[in-house]
Design an enzyme around this catalytic site. Structure first.
Site, PDB file in Angstrom:
ATOM      1  N   ARG A 215       9.807   6.506  -2.703  1.00 14.75           N
ATOM      2  CA  ARG A 215      10.101   7.402  -3.825  1.00 14.75           C
ATOM      3  C   ARG A 215      11.534   7.899  -3.773  1.00 14.75           C
ATOM      4  O   ARG A 215      12.022   8.271  -2.695  1.00 14.75           O
ATOM      5  CB  ARG A 215       9.178   8.621  -3.787  1.00 14.75           C
ATOM      6  CG  ARG A 215       7.728   8.247  -3.754  1.00 14.75           C
ATOM      7  CD  ARG A 215       6.899   9.186  -4.598  1.00 14.75           C
ATOM      8  NE  ARG A 215       5.520   8.771  -4.561  1.00 14.75           N
ATOM      9  CZ  ARG A 215       4.632   9.221  -3.679  1.00 14.75           C
ATOM     10  NH1 ARG A 215       4.984  10.119  -2.798  1.00 14.75           N
ATOM     11  NH2 ARG A 215       3.403   8.789  -3.711  1.00 14.75           N
TER      12      ARG A 215
ATOM     13  N   ARG B 125       0.829  -1.210   0.000  1.00 16.68           N
ATOM     14  CA  ARG B 125       0.000   0.000   0.000  1.00 16.68           C
ATOM     15  C   ARG B 125       0.860   1.256   0.000  1.00 16.68           C
ATOM     16  O   ARG B 125       0.400   2.314  -0.394  1.00 16.68           O
ATOM     17  CB  ARG B 125      -0.895   0.033   1.260  1.00 16.68           C
ATOM     18  CG  ARG B 125      -1.990  -0.993   1.296  1.00 16.68           C
ATOM     19  CD  ARG B 125      -2.680  -0.980   2.656  1.00 16.68           C
ATOM     20  NE  ARG B 125      -3.287   0.291   3.000  1.00 16.68           N
ATOM     21  CZ  ARG B 125      -4.502   0.682   2.645  1.00 16.68           C
ATOM     22  NH1 ARG B 125      -5.248  -0.099   1.915  1.00 16.68           N
ATOM     23  NH2 ARG B 125      -4.975   1.851   3.035  1.00 16.68           N
TER      24      ARG B 125
ATOM     25  N   TYR C 178      -9.535  -5.421   3.115  1.00 22.36           N
ATOM     26  CA  TYR C 178      -8.962  -4.124   3.517  1.00 22.36           C
ATOM     27  C   TYR C 178      -9.082  -3.184   2.323  1.00 22.36           C
ATOM     28  O   TYR C 178      -8.150  -3.003   1.563  1.00 22.36           O
ATOM     29  CB  TYR C 178      -7.509  -4.361   3.918  1.00 22.36           C
ATOM     30  CG  TYR C 178      -6.746  -3.178   4.494  1.00 22.36           C
ATOM     31  CD1 TYR C 178      -7.340  -1.943   4.739  1.00 22.36           C
ATOM     32  CD2 TYR C 178      -5.406  -3.321   4.805  1.00 22.36           C
ATOM     33  CE1 TYR C 178      -6.620  -0.895   5.273  1.00 22.36           C
ATOM     34  CE2 TYR C 178      -4.664  -2.283   5.343  1.00 22.36           C
ATOM     35  CZ  TYR C 178      -5.286  -1.068   5.563  1.00 22.36           C
ATOM     36  OH  TYR C 178      -4.550  -0.028   6.087  1.00 22.36           O
TER      37      TYR C 178
ATOM     38  N   ARG D  68      -0.786   7.004  15.724  1.00 19.16           N
ATOM     39  CA  ARG D  68      -0.689   8.321  15.083  1.00 19.16           C
ATOM     40  C   ARG D  68      -1.510   9.348  15.844  1.00 19.16           C
ATOM     41  O   ARG D  68      -2.374   8.984  16.641  1.00 19.16           O
ATOM     42  CB  ARG D  68      -1.118   8.252  13.615  1.00 19.16           C
ATOM     43  CG  ARG D  68      -2.473   7.648  13.366  1.00 19.16           C
ATOM     44  CD  ARG D  68      -2.715   7.428  11.851  1.00 19.16           C
ATOM     45  NE  ARG D  68      -3.941   6.667  11.622  1.00 19.16           N
ATOM     46  CZ  ARG D  68      -4.352   6.232  10.457  1.00 19.16           C
ATOM     47  NH1 ARG D  68      -3.653   6.454   9.353  1.00 19.16           N
ATOM     48  NH2 ARG D  68      -5.474   5.539  10.328  1.00 19.16           N
TER      49      ARG D  68
ATOM     50  N   GLU E  20      -4.483   7.916  18.324  1.00 20.99           N
ATOM     51  CA  GLU E  20      -5.147   6.715  17.817  1.00 20.99           C
ATOM     52  C   GLU E  20      -4.446   5.458  18.315  1.00 20.99           C
ATOM     53  O   GLU E  20      -3.233   5.319  18.157  1.00 20.99           O
ATOM     54  CB  GLU E  20      -5.133   6.784  16.277  1.00 20.99           C
ATOM     55  CG  GLU E  20      -5.836   5.653  15.578  1.00 20.99           C
ATOM     56  CD  GLU E  20      -5.942   5.897  14.071  1.00 20.99           C
ATOM     57  OE1 GLU E  20      -6.018   7.078  13.630  1.00 20.99           O
ATOM     58  OE2 GLU E  20      -5.936   4.905  13.326  1.00 20.99           O
TER      59      GLU E  20
ATOM     60  N   ARG F 107      -9.468  -5.606  13.906  1.00 25.75           N
ATOM     61  CA  ARG F 107      -8.859  -4.608  14.784  1.00 25.75           C
ATOM     62  C   ARG F 107      -9.864  -3.484  14.969  1.00 25.75           C
ATOM     63  O   ARG F 107     -10.582  -3.107  14.028  1.00 25.75           O
ATOM     64  CB  ARG F 107      -7.571  -4.034  14.169  1.00 25.75           C
ATOM     65  CG  ARG F 107      -6.491  -5.043  13.913  1.00 25.75           C
ATOM     66  CD  ARG F 107      -5.957  -5.665  15.167  1.00 25.75           C
ATOM     67  NE  ARG F 107      -5.040  -4.766  15.890  1.00 25.75           N
ATOM     68  CZ  ARG F 107      -4.501  -5.103  17.066  1.00 25.75           C
ATOM     69  NH1 ARG F 107      -4.805  -6.263  17.650  1.00 25.75           N
ATOM     70  NH2 ARG F 107      -3.670  -4.272  17.655  1.00 25.75           N
TER      71      ARG F 107
ATOM     72  N   ASP G 293     -10.041   0.534   0.473  1.00 29.85           N
ATOM     73  CA  ASP G 293     -10.161   1.973   0.650  1.00 29.85           C
ATOM     74  C   ASP G 293     -11.555   2.435   0.202  1.00 29.85           C
ATOM     75  O   ASP G 293     -12.294   1.690  -0.443  1.00 29.85           O
ATOM     76  CB  ASP G 293      -9.082   2.688  -0.175  1.00 29.85           C
ATOM     77  CG  ASP G 293      -7.710   2.546   0.459  1.00 29.85           C
ATOM     78  OD1 ASP G 293      -7.640   2.305   1.680  1.00 29.85           O
ATOM     79  OD2 ASP G 293      -6.704   2.672  -0.271  1.00 29.85           O
TER      80      ASP G 293
HETATM   81  N1  UDP Z   1       2.680   1.426   8.013  1.00 29.00           N
HETATM   82  C1  UDP Z   1       3.840   1.489   8.753  1.00 29.00           C
HETATM   83  N2  UDP Z   1       4.329   2.702   9.127  1.00 29.00           N
HETATM   84  C2  UDP Z   1       3.710   3.856   8.811  1.00 29.00           C
HETATM   85  C3  UDP Z   1       2.510   3.818   8.062  1.00 29.00           C
HETATM   86  C4  UDP Z   1       2.007   2.571   7.681  1.00 29.00           C
HETATM   87  O1  UDP Z   1       4.416   0.457   9.075  1.00 29.00           O
HETATM   88  O2  UDP Z   1       4.207   4.926   9.213  1.00 29.00           O
HETATM   89  C5  UDP Z   1       2.188   0.085   7.605  1.00 29.00           C
HETATM   90  C6  UDP Z   1       1.248  -0.498   8.662  1.00 29.00           C
HETATM   91  O3  UDP Z   1       1.391  -1.906   8.681  1.00 29.00           O
HETATM   92  C7  UDP Z   1      -0.097  -0.081   8.149  1.00 29.00           C
HETATM   93  C8  UDP Z   1       0.074  -0.238   6.639  1.00 29.00           C
HETATM   94  O4  UDP Z   1       1.425   0.170   6.407  1.00 29.00           O
HETATM   95  O5  UDP Z   1      -1.134  -0.887   8.654  1.00 29.00           O
HETATM   96  C9  UDP Z   1      -0.897   0.560   5.779  1.00 29.00           C
HETATM   97  O6  UDP Z   1      -0.782   1.927   6.087  1.00 29.00           O
HETATM   98  P1  UDP Z   1      -1.906   2.987   5.680  1.00 29.00           P
HETATM   99  O7  UDP Z   1      -1.358   4.350   5.955  1.00 29.00           O
HETATM  100  O8  UDP Z   1      -2.381   2.677   4.297  1.00 29.00           O
HETATM  101  O9  UDP Z   1      -3.050   2.615   6.770  1.00 29.00           O
HETATM  102  P2  UDP Z   1      -4.551   3.146   7.051  1.00 29.00           P
HETATM  103  O10 UDP Z   1      -4.552   4.642   6.898  1.00 29.00           O
HETATM  104  O11 UDP Z   1      -5.459   2.396   6.106  1.00 29.00           O
HETATM  105  O12 UDP Z   1      -4.760   2.713   8.480  1.00 29.00           O
END
Ligand code: UDP
Length: 320
Positions: free
Chosen positions: A126, A122, A297, A228, A249, A198, A299
């Site tokens: 870059r 996901r 999962y 976060r 969160e 979860r 979006d």
């Molecule tokens: N992830 C991570 N570090 C980060 C952000 C994401 O390890 O700083 C991993 C983590 O396993 C997460 C997944 O990447 O569940 C998908 O992240 P995304 O930001 O797409 O999650 P969402 O916003 O759907 O919770």
């Protein structure tokens, strides 16, 4: 605007889905730029040239950074079997441990070796300074929020909304067809057991002015209990507010009275899911939709695309 179910940024490459949501709400231009705190320092996410140069204390060009990261990556992993292997093969151990391992353990509650590689896919890496979290052509925020947008979708002479009444499998008989967007195991009263989900807890706090300087700050160290912090007012930069609402969160296993947010897919597979999905497939007058109904999962844009396709194929089956 407070995103009470966590940060939701609308982004898609699907022109039809974009046109669909824009029928019901004006979308304001918004680009998701996420920051991450790890080891007491702040970096740019997704991992980009700025992150790499800051993290390794370098001033590399794109080409140099690509070669450098190739040197970090574990070239012995040719066919990554799980999240951790995918990360090690892709970016190497130092970046994996700083940005992915801790966050992922907190988010999913398991060791990253038990998670599929697809979750990591996901996130892009870059070798330039583009820090837009998403690759998609369309990205924005609903001017008056998602609640208003959904109200717009439901405002149709053929739609009656009944709230606070619940719905069970027994109710299916009252309808020609039922589209079930609740949990697939919930439809069957969890009679074979509960699928793992979860859930999220949000700890609200308020402040004045600009509290953290961005909408989303990830905390990727395992020692910090939350994943976060969202400062909601940054999602609507066209508004102006003196005060500020923030959410810390936390992710944890979903209990019986909690709201399920994320289906948990492990590399070990899920017999229970297969059992429920076999039953779901055999239903003639019920269609399972959405993140919970299909246990995927997905979006927001993918969910809407699936709903449009589902509606169309259902109508085609009726000959209309
Ligand atoms: N992830 C991570 N570090 C980060 C952000 C994401 O390890 O700083 C991993 C983590 O396993 C997460 C997944 O990447 O569940 C998908 O992240 P995304 O930001 O797409 O999650 P969402 O916003 O759907 O919770």
């Amino acid at each position: 605007m407070v995103h009470v179910y966590g940060p939701h940024i609308f982004h898609t490459d699907d022109d039809e889905v974009w046109a669909f949501v824009n029928r019901f709400m004006k979308f304001m231009p918004y680009v998701n730029r996420v920051k991450a705190t790890t080891g007491g320092k702040v970096y740019s996410l997704p991992i980009n040239l700025h992150t790499i140069n800051q993290f390794f204390d370098q001033a590399l060009s794109p080409k140099e950074a690509e070669d450098f990261i190739k040197g970090q990556a574990d070239s012995t992993i040719t066919d990554p079997a799980n999240f951790e292997e995918q990360a090690l093969a892709f970016i190497g151990r130092p970046l994996y441990e700083a940005f992915f391992r801790g966050y992922t353990v907190k988010q999913w509650g398991v060791d990253p070796t038990q998670l599929p590689a697809s979750i990591l896919k996901r996130l892009p890496v870059r070798f330039n300074y583009n820090d837009n979290y998403f690759f998609h052509r369309h990205q924005g925020m609903p001017e008056e929020g998602y609640t208003k947008m959904v109200e717009g979708i439901l405002d149709h002479p053929s739609i009656e909304v009944i709230l606070g009444s619940g719905l069970t499998r027994a109710d299916a008989d009252r309808f020609d067809h039922l589209f079930w967007s609740g949990p697939v195991d919930g439809f069957y009263d969890y009679d074979q057991g509960r699928l793992p989900y979860r859930t999220l807890d949000f700890e609200k706090f308020t402040g004045e002015g600009d509290v953290q300087g961005c909408a989303v700050m990830n905390y990727t160290d395992e020692s910090v209990p939350y994943t976060r912090i969202t400062e909601h007012k940054h999602f609507s930069p066209w508004e102006s507010h003196g005060g500020s609402v923030c959410y810390r969160e936390f992710s944890r296993a979903c209990g019986e009275s909690d709201i399920p947010y994320y289906p948990v897919h492990l590399t070990s597979g899920n017999e229970l899911l297969n059992a429920y999905q076999d039953r779901a497939k055999a239903e003639r007058r019920v269609t399972f939709v959405g993140r919970l109904g299909t246990y995927r999962y997905m979006d927001m844009d993918v969910t809407i695309r699936a709903a449009l396709d589902c509606g169309r194929s259902f109508l085609a089956g009726l000959g209309g």
